[in-house]
Enzyme design. Structure first.
Site, PDB file in Angstrom:
ATOM      1  N   GLY A  45      -0.303  -4.971  -7.416  1.00  0.00           N
ATOM      2  CA  GLY A  45       0.921  -5.117  -8.199  1.00  0.00           C
ATOM      3  C   GLY A  45       1.441  -6.526  -8.399  1.00  0.00           C
ATOM      4  N   GLU A 100       4.808 -10.388  -3.020  1.00  0.00           N
ATOM      5  CA  GLU A 100       4.780  -8.924  -3.190  1.00  0.00           C
ATOM      6  C   GLU A 100       5.499  -8.552  -4.486  1.00  0.00           C
ATOM      7  OE1 GLU A 100       3.672  -6.126  -2.831  1.00  0.00           O
ATOM      8  OE2 GLU A 100       4.599  -4.911  -1.262  1.00  0.00           O
ATOM      9  N   ASP A 101       5.120  -7.421  -5.072  1.00  0.00           N
ATOM     10  CA  ASP A 101       5.814  -6.988  -6.286  1.00  0.00           C
ATOM     11  C   ASP A 101       7.177  -6.376  -5.964  1.00  0.00           C
ATOM     12  OD1 ASP A 101       4.694  -4.720  -5.116  1.00  0.00           O
ATOM     13  OD2 ASP A 101       3.808  -3.920  -6.939  1.00  0.00           O
ATOM     14  N   ASP A 104      10.336  -1.771  -1.136  1.00  0.00           N
ATOM     15  CA  ASP A 104      10.944  -0.456  -1.340  1.00  0.00           C
ATOM     16  C   ASP A 104      11.418   0.057   0.025  1.00  0.00           C
ATOM     17  OD1 ASP A 104      11.448   1.933  -2.852  1.00  0.00           O
ATOM     18  OD2 ASP A 104       9.531   2.751  -2.261  1.00  0.00           O
ATOM     19  N   PHE A 153      11.981   4.313 -10.446  1.00  0.00           N
ATOM     20  CA  PHE A 153      10.546   4.044 -10.449  1.00  0.00           C
ATOM     21  C   PHE A 153      10.242   3.122 -11.618  1.00  0.00           C
ATOM     22  CE2 PHE A 153       6.020   4.761 -11.118  1.00  0.00           C
ATOM     23  CZ  PHE A 153       5.552   4.627  -9.808  1.00  0.00           C
ATOM     24  N   VAL A 154       9.713   1.931 -11.302  1.00  0.00           N
ATOM     25  CA  VAL A 154       9.506   0.926 -12.344  1.00  0.00           C
ATOM     26  C   VAL A 154       8.024   0.625 -12.560  1.00  0.00           C
ATOM     27  CG1 VAL A 154      11.771  -0.157 -12.033  1.00  0.00           C
ATOM     28  CG2 VAL A 154       9.803  -0.996 -10.694  1.00  0.00           C
ATOM     29  N   ARG A 166       0.432  -1.709 -16.376  1.00  0.00           N
ATOM     30  CA  ARG A 166       0.489  -3.014 -15.692  1.00  0.00           C
ATOM     31  C   ARG A 166       0.632  -4.157 -16.698  1.00  0.00           C
ATOM     32  NH1 ARG A 166      -1.123  -2.513 -10.215  1.00  0.00           N
ATOM     33  NH2 ARG A 166      -2.679  -0.923  -9.843  1.00  0.00           N
TER      34      ARG A 166
HETATM   35  P1  5GP Z   1       7.185  -0.067   0.611  1.00  0.00           P
HETATM   36  O1  5GP Z   1       6.164  -0.126   1.682  1.00  0.00           O
HETATM   37  O2  5GP Z   1       8.196  -1.204   0.665  1.00  0.00           O
HETATM   38  O3  5GP Z   1       7.880   1.282   0.563  1.00  0.00           O
HETATM   39  O4  5GP Z   1       6.437  -0.082  -0.756  1.00  0.00           O
HETATM   40  C1  5GP Z   1       5.981  -1.170  -1.343  1.00  0.00           C
HETATM   41  C2  5GP Z   1       4.962  -0.788  -2.382  1.00  0.00           C
HETATM   42  O5  5GP Z   1       5.250   0.460  -3.018  1.00  0.00           O
HETATM   43  C3  5GP Z   1       4.983  -1.810  -3.489  1.00  0.00           C
HETATM   44  O6  5GP Z   1       4.091  -2.834  -3.244  1.00  0.00           O
HETATM   45  C4  5GP Z   1       4.564  -1.001  -4.677  1.00  0.00           C
HETATM   46  O7  5GP Z   1       3.159  -0.991  -4.751  1.00  0.00           O
HETATM   47  C5  5GP Z   1       5.019   0.397  -4.382  1.00  0.00           C
HETATM   48  N1  5GP Z   1       6.260   0.688  -5.118  1.00  0.00           N
HETATM   49  C6  5GP Z   1       7.522   0.692  -4.662  1.00  0.00           C
HETATM   50  N2  5GP Z   1       8.400   0.999  -5.630  1.00  0.00           N
HETATM   51  C7  5GP Z   1       7.648   1.188  -6.741  1.00  0.00           C
HETATM   52  C8  5GP Z   1       7.982   1.512  -8.094  1.00  0.00           C
HETATM   53  O8  5GP Z   1       9.143   1.677  -8.496  1.00  0.00           O
HETATM   54  N3  5GP Z   1       6.931   1.584  -8.956  1.00  0.00           N
HETATM   55  C9  5GP Z   1       5.637   1.407  -8.568  1.00  0.00           C
HETATM   56  N4  5GP Z   1       4.708   1.524  -9.484  1.00  0.00           N
HETATM   57  N5  5GP Z   1       5.302   1.112  -7.313  1.00  0.00           N
HETATM   58  C10 5GP Z   1       6.294   0.995  -6.406  1.00  0.00           C
END
Ligand code: 5GP
Length: 180
Positions: A45, A100-101, A104, A153-154, A166
Site C-alpha cells: 500500500g 506506511e499507508d 488502523d 474504508f479507503v 491502487r
Molecule cells: P492495522 O494493523 O493498523 O490495523 O492495519 C494496517 C493495514 O491495514 C494497512 O497497512 C492497510 O494495508 C490496511 N488497511 C487499514 N485500513 C484500510 C482501508 O481503509 N483500506 C484498505 N484498503 N486497507 C486498509
C-alpha cells in the site's frame, strides 16, 4: 461475487502533494546531517506514497521494502502480523524511516517497528499517510501522519480493495451501492 461500489473522493491529489511537501520538510529537519537514511516502505500500500515522499527528501536515501500480512482481500484487519518479505539490506547503526499507508488498529506498524528496532538502527522513525485513531487497538502513534481520517474504508494512491483501485491519484472512500 463482488458487491457493486462507487468511490467518493476524500483527499485530493493536490492536498496529498502539499502535505507531503510539508512532511518532507519536517523529516529533513529530524534527520539533518545523516550519512544515509534507509526509507523502508511497507508493501504494498505504501508504494505510491514512498515514491512521492523520497522525491521531496533532499537527503542521501536508500529505499528498501518489507511486507507484512494485513487485510488480505477483505476489509478486516488480521491482527496477527507476520513478516512475508524481509528487508534486503542491513539497518544496524543506520537511520531508518518506516513508511506506511494507513495506521488502523495499529497492530501492523507497531509490530514492524518492534521487529526492525531489534536490529539496532541508530534512529528509527515512522510515518503514515493516513491515520484512523477511532480504530486503534494498540497504543501506537506514528511520528508523522499525513491526514487523520474517520473510520471509513479507503482506496487509491497505492491503497487497494481486493487488489483494485491502487492507481487512483487521490484517496477515496468505498461506498457500496447495494446498501439502502
Ligand atoms: P492495522 O494493523 O493498523 O490495523 O492495519 C494496517 C493495514 O491495514 C494497512 O497497512 C492497510 O494495508 C490496511 N488497511 C487499514 N485500513 C484500510 C482501508 O481503509 N483500506 C484498505 N484498503 N486497507 C486498509
Amino acid at each position: 461475487m463482488s458487491r457493486p461500489y462507487v468511490i467518493d473522493q476524500m483527499i485530493s491529489a493536490k492536498s496529498i502533494a502539499a502535505r507531503i511537501e510539508a512532511l518532507a520538510h519536517d523529516i529533513h529537519a529530524a534527520f539533518e546531517g545523516t550519512d544515509k537514511l534507509v526509507v523502508v516502505g511497507l508493501l504494498r500500500g505504501s508504494f505510491v506514497f514512498i515514491a512521492d515522499l523520497v522525491r521531496e527528501l533532499d537527503l542521501p536515501v536508500e529505499v528498501d521494502f518489507i511486507e507484512a500480512s494485513s487485510y488480505g482481500d477483505g476489509m478486516e484487519s488480521s491482527r496477527e502480523v507476520r513478516i512475508l518479505k524481509d528487508l534486503r539490506g542491513t539497518i544496524e547503526g543506520r537511520d531508518v524511516l518506516i513508511v506506511e499507508d494507513i495506521v488502523d488498529t495499529g497492530h501492523t506498524l507497531s509490530h514492524v517497528t518492534d521487529y526492525l528496532r531489534s536490529r539496532h538502527p541508530a534512529r528509527l522513525k515512522t510515518i503514515a499517510l493516513l491515520d484512523k485513531p477511532a480504530r486503534r487497538e494498540v497504543d501506537f502513534r506514528a511520528d508523522w501522519t499525513g491526514f487523520e481520517i474517520p473510520d471509513a474504508f479507503v482506496v487509491g494512491y497505492g491503497i487497494d480493495f481486493a487488489q483494485r483501485n491502487r492507481n487512483l491519484p487521490y484517496i477515496g472512500q468505498v461506498r457500496f451501492t447495494d446498501e439502502a
